[in-house]
Design an enzyme around this catalytic site. Structure first.
Site, PDB file in Angstrom:
ATOM      1  N   ARG A 177       0.838  -1.200   0.000  1.00  0.00           N
ATOM      2  CA  ARG A 177       0.000   0.000   0.000  1.00  0.00           C
ATOM      3  C   ARG A 177       0.874   1.251   0.000  1.00  0.00           C
ATOM      4  NH1 ARG A 177      -4.183  -0.382   4.810  1.00  0.00           N
ATOM      5  NH2 ARG A 177      -4.765   1.691   4.016  1.00  0.00           N
ATOM      6  N   CYS A 237      -1.074   6.176   9.035  1.00  0.00           N
ATOM      7  CA  CYS A 237      -1.474   4.856   8.526  1.00  0.00           C
ATOM      8  C   CYS A 237      -2.665   5.076   7.600  1.00  0.00           C
ATOM      9  CB  CYS A 237      -1.812   3.909   9.679  1.00  0.00           C
ATOM     10  SG  CYS A 237      -3.163   4.481  10.738  1.00  0.00           S
TER      11      CYS A 237
END
Length: 281
Positions: A177, A237
């Site tokens: 990611r 995050c």
């Protein structure tokens, strides 16, 4: 108690009847399984209360589970029976997921004696320790929320960190990611990462048995990721939850100038005025 933010299952078992102890079952379903049910109604540590991260938040924000205003948080804690001066032990259903977020939230709101159960409910249950299925209700208590603004980073703080290099940005998402090679689980977000950001997937901090690495092991992992533990760090995050796992580890290592980007990629990746680095760009 020590300054170390983790407590063991044995410590919790030994102190479960302490009058000033409050056990908190932190809950938030994984973004990949948003309909997953909490374990709490069927099994939880005796005396534990239920803290829903998606409910105790800024419900007016379009971003997920942002910190609420201090007075709103105080009211929510009072209703749960969490008060000033108590010893708070937070755990979650997965070992390490939402518990560090609740730990960070409570600390950011002024609570001083807050700890995370190492290994969480999976370890507690695997060891054959007692659990119950009742709905614990505590007497309402007074909680004085005092937000530490320095613990919370916003969009402008991240842009400043990128422009000036005054803080390290550390991303807890997976390497795929982070690089932009894997899709984001939330719809409508661009792929990649913030310029200058370093990557340390939170899963690298947890052993196969679900417990946290030792101090020496954590130090090695952070250094391998390129983090200078003597310099300020802002964690990030997908939505400000697993970033708290990095913040927890940095606290164990004695790092002092720490902030967490509350909006995280849910905010940064949704905007058209933010720079993004991705594979192939």
């Amino acid at each position: 108690m020590t300054d170390h933010p983790l407590v063991s299952t044995q410590w919790l078992a030994d102190h479960l009847s302490s009058p000033d102890l409050v056990v908190i079952n932190a809950w938030m379903p994984p973004v990949t399984h948003p309909d997953a049910p909490p374990v709490y109604p069927n099994a939880h540590v005796p005396g534990a209360i239920f803290f829903d991260v998606n409910e105790i938040c800024d419900t007016s924000s379009e971003l997920p589970h942002m910190l609420p205003a201090p007075h709103v948080f105080s009211s929510a804690m009072r209703k749960l029976g969490i008060g000033d001066g108590q010893t708070l032990v937070v755990y979650d259903d997965f070992g390490f997921y939402s518990a560090p977020r609740v730990w960070w939230t409570l600390r950011s709101m002024g609570a001083e004696r807050v700890y995370v159960l190492d290994g969480g409910f999976p370890k507690w249950r695997a060891e054959g320790r007692p659990f119950v299925d009742d709905d614990t209700r505590r007497v309402q208590s007074h909680f004085s929320a005092r937000l530490n603004n320095g613990a919370v980073a916003d969009l402008g703080d991240i842009k400043t960190a990128i422009a000036t290099g005054n803080r390290q940005i550390l991303d807890a998402r997976s390497a795929e990611r982070f690089s932009g090679e894997a899709p984001e689980p939330r719809a409508g977000l661009r792929k990649g990462h913030m310029p200058t950001a370093l990557n340390l997937p939170f899963t690298q901090l947890i052993r196969e048995n679900g417990t946290f690495l030792s101090r020496d092991e954590l130090k090695e992992v952070f250094e391998k990721a390129g983090v200078d533990l003597s310099r300020p760090v802002t964690t990030t995050c997908g939505s400000g939850v697993t970033a708290a796992i990095l913040t927890l580890a940095l606290t164990i290592l004695g790092a002092r100038d720490l902030a967490l980007y509350d909006g995280s990629w849910a905010e940064w990746g949704s905007r058209d005025d933010t720079d993004i680095v991705a594979a192939g760009t």
